[in-house]
Design an enzyme around this catalytic site. Sequence first.
Site, PDB file in Angstrom:
ATOM      1  N   ASN A  32       0.836  -1.196   0.000  1.00 17.71           N
ATOM      2  CA  ASN A  32       0.000   0.000   0.000  1.00 17.71           C
ATOM      3  C   ASN A  32       0.871   1.247   0.000  1.00 17.71           C
ATOM      4  OD1 ASN A  32       0.309   0.111   3.104  1.00 17.71           O
ATOM      5  ND2 ASN A  32      -0.789  -1.822   2.743  1.00 17.71           N
ATOM      6  N   GLU A  76      -3.680  -0.748   6.527  1.00 16.19           N
ATOM      7  CA  GLU A  76      -2.525  -0.151   7.209  1.00 16.19           C
ATOM      8  C   GLU A  76      -2.589   1.375   7.224  1.00 16.19           C
ATOM      9  OE1 GLU A  76      -0.726  -1.773   9.036  1.00 16.19           O
ATOM     10  OE2 GLU A  76      -0.246  -3.745   8.219  1.00 16.19           O
TER      11      GLU A  76
HETATM   12 ZN   LIG Z   1       1.626  -5.426   5.086  1.00  9.59          ZN
END
Ligand SMILES: [Zn+2]
Length: 218
Positions: A32, A76
Site C-alpha cells: 500500500n 494499514e
Molecule cells: Zn503489510
Amino acid sequence: MAASSEGDARRALVGAYREVVDLGLTELSSGNLSVRFGDGMLISPTGASGESISEDSLVYIGSEDSWDPGQKPSSEWQLHARIYRGSAATQAVVHTHSDYCVAVACHSKPLPGFHYMVGAFGGDDVPCVPYNTFGSDELARDVADALKTRSACLMSNHGATARGGNLSAAVKLAHRLEISCRHYVLARALGEPRHLTPEEWSEFHRRFGNTGYGRPAS
Ligand SMILES: [Zn+2]
C-alpha cells in the site's frame, strides 16, 4: 515536490503504485502507498492491485482520520497516518511485502551494516520493529517511531516500510531496501559477512551527508 492539485496527486499515486508492482515489490494486493495531501493523505484502497488501482479508488483521509464511508482505505492506514505525524518532511510512504525484505524480517533482526549502502537509510543498520498484527495501533506506532530517524525499516514476520520527500524517493528507497536485503541473503550463503566498523560508518555518513544523496527526510 507537492502535487499541485488533487487530480495530479491521484495520478501520481496510481503511477507510483504501478511502478512498485512493475518492480516486483508488490504482488496481488500486499502493498500500500500513500501521499500527503492537504491536511491528510491519499492512500490506496484495501485489496488494491496493479490492475484494479485507479484514481477514483484512492481514499482521502483527513486530519480527523475520517473518510467517505463508501470507501475502504488500506488496512494499514494508521501506519501511514502516524508516519506523516511523526515526520513533517515526509510526503510519501510505501509499504511492501517484497521477497527479500520479508526473508530478512522473518528473522526479527535488523539488516546489519554489512554494506555501505545500508547507510542510505540514515543509520548503520535498518531496524526491524517487533511483530504485531497487521493494521494494529502497536504496529503503526512502532513503525512511525523507527521512521523518525530512518527512511525505512523492516517489520518482523511481515515486510518493510519506506518514507520519502516525494513518491519517487519513497519508491526508490523501498526498492533499494529490497536490493540490500537480497545482497545480505546472498552474502549469508558464505556465513555472516563482515560489518563496517564504527569508524567506517563515521566516514561514510560524513561523505554521504555532504552529497545529500538519498538522505532521509527529517
Ligand atoms: Zn503489510
